[in-house]
Structure formats: C-alpha cells, structure tokens
Design a protein around this motif. Structure first.
Motif, PDB file in Angstrom:
ATOM      1  N   SER A   5     -59.138 -91.273   7.587  1.00  0.00           N
ATOM      2  CA  SER A   5     -60.353 -91.371   8.217  1.00  0.00           C
ATOM      3  C   SER A   5     -60.577 -90.312   9.417  1.00  0.00           C
ATOM      4  CB  SER A   5     -60.423 -92.891   8.877  1.00  0.00           C
ATOM      5  OG  SER A   5     -61.871 -92.983   9.317  1.00  0.00           O
ATOM      6  N   LEU A   6     -61.645 -89.316   9.087  1.00  0.00           N
ATOM      7  CA  LEU A   6     -61.787 -88.278   9.988  1.00  0.00           C
ATOM      8  C   LEU A   6     -63.029 -88.331  10.498  1.00  0.00           C
ATOM      9  CD1 LEU A   6     -61.420 -85.420  10.841  1.00  0.00           C
ATOM     10  CD2 LEU A   6     -62.456 -84.610   8.799  1.00  0.00           C
ATOM     11  N   LEU A   7     -63.161 -88.309  11.894  1.00  0.00           N
ATOM     12  CA  LEU A   7     -64.233 -88.313  12.657  1.00  0.00           C
ATOM     13  C   LEU A   7     -64.371 -86.861  13.209  1.00  0.00           C
ATOM     14  CD1 LEU A   7     -66.603 -89.643  14.043  1.00  0.00           C
ATOM     15  CD2 LEU A   7     -64.790 -90.439  16.042  1.00  0.00           C
ATOM     16  N   VAL A   8     -65.568 -86.422  13.007  1.00  0.00           N
ATOM     17  CA  VAL A   8     -65.905 -85.012  13.486  1.00  0.00           C
ATOM     18  C   VAL A   8     -67.222 -85.441  14.630  1.00  0.00           C
ATOM     19  CG1 VAL A   8     -66.695 -82.802  13.116  1.00  0.00           C
ATOM     20  CG2 VAL A   8     -65.380 -84.035  11.499  1.00  0.00           C
ATOM     21  N   ILE A   9     -66.599 -85.002  15.913  1.00  0.00           N
ATOM     22  CA  ILE A   9     -67.737 -85.176  16.827  1.00  0.00           C
ATOM     23  C   ILE A   9     -68.349 -83.691  17.117  1.00  0.00           C
ATOM     24  CG2 ILE A   9     -68.222 -86.129  19.337  1.00  0.00           C
ATOM     25  CD1 ILE A   9     -65.726 -87.791  18.945  1.00  0.00           C
ATOM     26  N   VAL A  10     -69.651 -83.690  17.078  1.00  0.00           N
ATOM     27  CA  VAL A  10     -70.292 -82.521  17.627  1.00  0.00           C
ATOM     28  C   VAL A  10     -71.297 -82.646  18.997  1.00  0.00           C
ATOM     29  CG1 VAL A  10     -71.971 -80.640  16.910  1.00  0.00           C
ATOM     30  CG2 VAL A  10     -70.585 -81.668  15.138  1.00  0.00           C
ATOM     31  N   ILE A  11     -70.774 -81.959  19.885  1.00  0.00           N
ATOM     32  CA  ILE A  11     -71.622 -82.403  21.196  1.00  0.00           C
ATOM     33  C   ILE A  11     -72.358 -81.046  21.351  1.00  0.00           C
ATOM     34  CG2 ILE A  11     -71.016 -82.650  23.720  1.00  0.00           C
ATOM     35  CD1 ILE A  11     -68.128 -83.658  22.818  1.00  0.00           C
ATOM     36  N   ASN A  51     -55.590 -92.318  10.979  1.00  0.00           N
ATOM     37  CA  ASN A  51     -57.147 -91.719  11.534  1.00  0.00           C
ATOM     38  C   ASN A  51     -56.945 -90.164  12.048  1.00  0.00           C
ATOM     39  OD1 ASN A  51     -58.269 -93.829  10.909  1.00  0.00           O
ATOM     40  ND2 ASN A  51     -58.685 -94.648  12.799  1.00  0.00           N
ATOM     41  N   ARG A  52     -58.220 -89.340  12.072  1.00  0.00           N
ATOM     42  CA  ARG A  52     -57.803 -87.826  12.372  1.00  0.00           C
ATOM     43  C   ARG A  52     -59.158 -87.659  13.084  1.00  0.00           C
ATOM     44  NH1 ARG A  52     -53.687 -89.044  11.523  1.00  0.00           N
ATOM     45  NH2 ARG A  52     -52.006 -88.106   9.938  1.00  0.00           N
ATOM     46  N   LEU A  53     -59.011 -86.541  13.950  1.00  0.00           N
ATOM     47  CA  LEU A  53     -60.348 -86.131  14.705  1.00  0.00           C
ATOM     48  C   LEU A  53     -60.397 -84.638  14.945  1.00  0.00           C
ATOM     49  CD1 LEU A  53     -62.048 -87.141  17.121  1.00  0.00           C
ATOM     50  CD2 LEU A  53     -60.441 -86.720  18.930  1.00  0.00           C
ATOM     51  N   ALA A  54     -61.790 -84.299  14.869  1.00  0.00           N
ATOM     52  CA  ALA A  54     -62.129 -82.909  15.153  1.00  0.00           C
ATOM     53  C   ALA A  54     -63.204 -83.047  16.296  1.00  0.00           C
ATOM     54  CB  ALA A  54     -62.417 -82.343  14.032  1.00  0.00           C
ATOM     55  N   VAL A  55     -63.387 -82.136  17.121  1.00  0.00           N
ATOM     56  CA  VAL A  55     -64.334 -82.023  18.262  1.00  0.00           C
ATOM     57  C   VAL A  55     -64.961 -80.665  18.153  1.00  0.00           C
ATOM     58  CG1 VAL A  55     -65.009 -82.400  20.356  1.00  0.00           C
ATOM     59  CG2 VAL A  55     -63.365 -83.824  19.471  1.00  0.00           C
ATOM     60  N   ILE A  56     -66.531 -80.538  17.939  1.00  0.00           N
ATOM     61  CA  ILE A  56     -66.960 -78.915  18.156  1.00  0.00           C
ATOM     62  C   ILE A  56     -67.857 -78.940  19.140  1.00  0.00           C
ATOM     63  CG2 ILE A  56     -68.328 -77.612  16.607  1.00  0.00           C
ATOM     64  CD1 ILE A  56     -67.146 -78.617  14.176  1.00  0.00           C
ATOM     65  N   ALA A  57     -68.091 -77.996  19.831  1.00  0.00           N
ATOM     66  CA  ALA A  57     -69.081 -77.691  20.715  1.00  0.00           C
ATOM     67  C   ALA A  57     -70.408 -76.922  20.245  1.00  0.00           C
ATOM     68  CB  ALA A  57     -68.377 -76.857  22.010  1.00  0.00           C
ATOM     69  N   SER A  58     -71.358 -77.658  20.356  1.00  0.00           N
ATOM     70  CA  SER A  58     -72.688 -76.758  19.592  1.00  0.00           C
ATOM     71  C   SER A  58     -73.281 -76.130  20.970  1.00  0.00           C
ATOM     72  CB  SER A  58     -73.556 -77.711  19.139  1.00  0.00           C
ATOM     73  OG  SER A  58     -74.550 -77.012  18.717  1.00  0.00           O
ATOM     74  N   HIS A  59     -73.147 -74.785  21.113  1.00  0.00           N
ATOM     75  CA  HIS A  59     -73.635 -73.885  22.204  1.00  0.00           C
ATOM     76  C   HIS A  59     -74.652 -72.880  21.782  1.00  0.00           C
ATOM     77  CE1 HIS A  59     -72.712 -73.106  26.472  1.00  0.00           C
ATOM     78  NE2 HIS A  59     -72.368 -71.819  26.303  1.00  0.00           N
ATOM     79  N   CYS A 151     -61.960 -90.770   4.385  1.00  0.00           N
ATOM     80  CA  CYS A 151     -63.177 -91.356   4.487  1.00  0.00           C
ATOM     81  C   CYS A 151     -63.825 -90.601   5.805  1.00  0.00           C
ATOM     82  CB  CYS A 151     -63.136 -92.962   5.094  1.00  0.00           C
ATOM     83  SG  CYS A 151     -64.701 -93.687   5.881  1.00  0.00           S
ATOM     84  N   ILE A 152     -65.050 -90.109   5.841  1.00  0.00           N
ATOM     85  CA  ILE A 152     -65.606 -89.115   6.854  1.00  0.00           C
ATOM     86  C   ILE A 152     -66.644 -89.730   7.546  1.00  0.00           C
ATOM     87  CG2 ILE A 152     -66.336 -86.637   6.991  1.00  0.00           C
ATOM     88  CD1 ILE A 152     -65.038 -86.364   4.360  1.00  0.00           C
TER      89      ILE A 152
END
Length: 300
Positions: A5-11, A51-59, A151-152
């Motif tokens: 289960s991958l959660l990608v957070i875009v901030i 569970n897996r995690l990725a975090v991306i900064a939208s600049h 699962c994404i």
C-alpha cells in the motif's frame, strides 16, 4: 505475497502563498503543515509492515522528492531495501521508531534546503502541481512493475490558487491515474480548486476544503488515512459540486461556453476559421445571398 500500500503525499510549498499566510496569520505556518503531513505518513507506515510512503514538494521552480531523498534508495519503496533503511537510521533519543525518526529528519532537511535555495527573481510564482503529480505517477508506475500487488493513494495538500496554464498537463495526469486505478485525494487549505475537484471525481477520491486550517492534522487522519474499503464504513464529508469548466487552448482561461474543434477537440473561447492546434480549416456555410431584382423601366 502481501499487498503493498503506497501513499504519495504532494505538499504545496509555494513560498509566496505561505509568506503571505505567515504575515496575516501566524497560527498556521508551512512548518506546521509539514508536521501534519509527517504524522499522516508515519500513521500510514504504522498501519501495516507492507505500507510504503513517498513525499513530494510542489514548488514554484521545481518538484522535489522529500522522501525518498538524496540519501535514500528507491529500493526502500519496494520493501527490499532493509539494509539501506538500517544504514540511514542513526537511532532515536526519544524512544520513537528509528525509521520514522530518519524519515522525518530527511523530510525536514530536504524542505529546508528547498526553501533556502529558492530564488523568486523570476516571474514564475505558480505552483508546479501538474509536474508534481506527473512525478508521483512515474514513481508509482516504477513500483507497479514489481510482481507484488499494489494499492495506491495520492493525497494532495493544496494551498495556492489553480493555474489555468497547467490545465492540459493536469488533465493528462488525471486520466493516466484513472487508467491505473489510482485514487487522488485533495485537501485544499484556501480557495477551492476546480482542477482537483475534477481529479477527485474522475479517480474516485475525496475532495475536502479544510474549514479550520489549524485542525489540518485531524482532517488528514480522519478523512485521508483510511483506505478505500474502510472509507465505506465511515461517515465522511458529503461529495461537493464539481466545477467541470474547461480551459480554452488560446488563452488558458476557464470558460463555460466555447467553440470545440471537431477534429482534435481543442476548446477556444473565440471563433476562428482555422484550428490553431491541428490547423484544420472549417467550411463556413453562409446564408444564401439574395440577388436584387432588376426593375423594369417604364416607357413614357
């Protein structure tokens, strides 16, 4: 094999928007938003060992991975980078799980480096949200090539206003995510986002405009942490009216009524006899011209 289960957070880390917010209301700042996103990511990792995690900064100038960062390997997202994780975990003094401490420190270091190197001399002041979503989609497709079921979820924390210039790229990413059965959730802090409303409606995600920004963490854990099966058992915010206005290809303005090319389906706010996208010339049927009757001359 267990399902990943991958959660990608875009901030959204637009420095102009957050700078104005800090001047007007010091109660909610970018650092507190990052802290709330960290808690969401840590809670997701605690839910299951797969569970897996990725975090991306939208600049305004780039889209950067906050995690996995420069000192982390993408193998960690596959679940086979145990040695890499252990090498990055130097230990925790407060009794916290060492991996979460290392992830939080990496995110804080990357966001500090991103904000200190920001140069706002140019005219680019819009958040590169479409590029961040595209980068997240590439990361997801890279992991999807593995043999394990996946699962994404993609959660977007949006602050600044929409950019109509990114409409075409944004819609391409949305339809690509829909084809891959990827849910896009949107947590909007300020004004409503018509683009994210369409993204959530098309992919089956949840759109929420936070009524009280200091309570962001509670909304993230309540609405966006549960998976799709658990959400059916919860009382979640009702669906909102989706703004399905399209952006014209000529001026990138959102319009309600326009002209559509019958060949390439490009949308224009003003009529043009030649499509600027595919250069198709349209045959315009004009009303028939009535010939004037010749008057007979009367002989005197």
């Amino acid at each position: 094999d267990d399902e990943l289960s991958l959660l990608v957070i875009v901030i959204d880390t637009n420095p102009i928007w957050w700078g104005k917010k800090a001047l007007g209301e010091a109660e909610f700042t970018l650092s507190k938003c990052i802290d709330a996103a960290m808690v969401l990511g840590n809670s997701h990792l605690f839910m299951s060992r797969t569970n897996r995690l990725a975090v991306i900064a939208s600049h305004t100038q780039e889209s950067r991975f906050l995690y996995p960062g420069k000192r982390w390997a993408f193998a960690d997202l596959f679940g086979d980078g145990g040695s890499s994780m252990e090498s990055n975990c130097s230990g925790s003094k407060d009794g916290k799980y060492e991996l979460l401490t290392a992830i939080n420190d990496a995110i804080a270091e990357e966001i500090k480096d991103l904000m200190t190197k920001t140069d706002m001399r140019g005219q680019q002041t819009e958040t590169l949200l479409a590029g961040s979503l595209a980068k997240a989609l590439c990361c997801i497709l890279l992991i999807a090539d593995s043999s394990k079921p996946l699962c994404i979820f993609k959660t977007v924390i949006k602050a600044a206003e929409d950019s109509a210039l990114q409409y075409m790229n944004f819609m391409n990413v949305i339809f690509a995510a829909q084809k891959q059965s990827i849910l896009i959730d949107a947590c909007v802090l300020d004004s409503d986002s018509g683009l994210l409303q369409q993204a959530c409606d098309i992919t089956g995600g949840i759109y929420l405009k936070v009524p009280h920004m200091p309570s962001l963490l509670q909304y993230l854990l309540w609405v966006f942490l549960p998976d799709q099966e658990q959400r059916s058992q919860l009382v979640l915010p009702p669906p909102i009216h989706v703004d399905y206005r399209a952006a014209c290809f000529c001026h990138r303005n959102l319009i309600e009524i326009g002209y559509v090319c019958s060949v390439c389906l490009s949308i224009f706010c003003n009529f043009s006899p030649i499509c600027s996208t595919c250069e198709t010339a349209f045959k315009i049927s004009l009303p028939p011209v009535m010939k004037a009757k010749k008057k007979k001359l009367k002989l005197a």
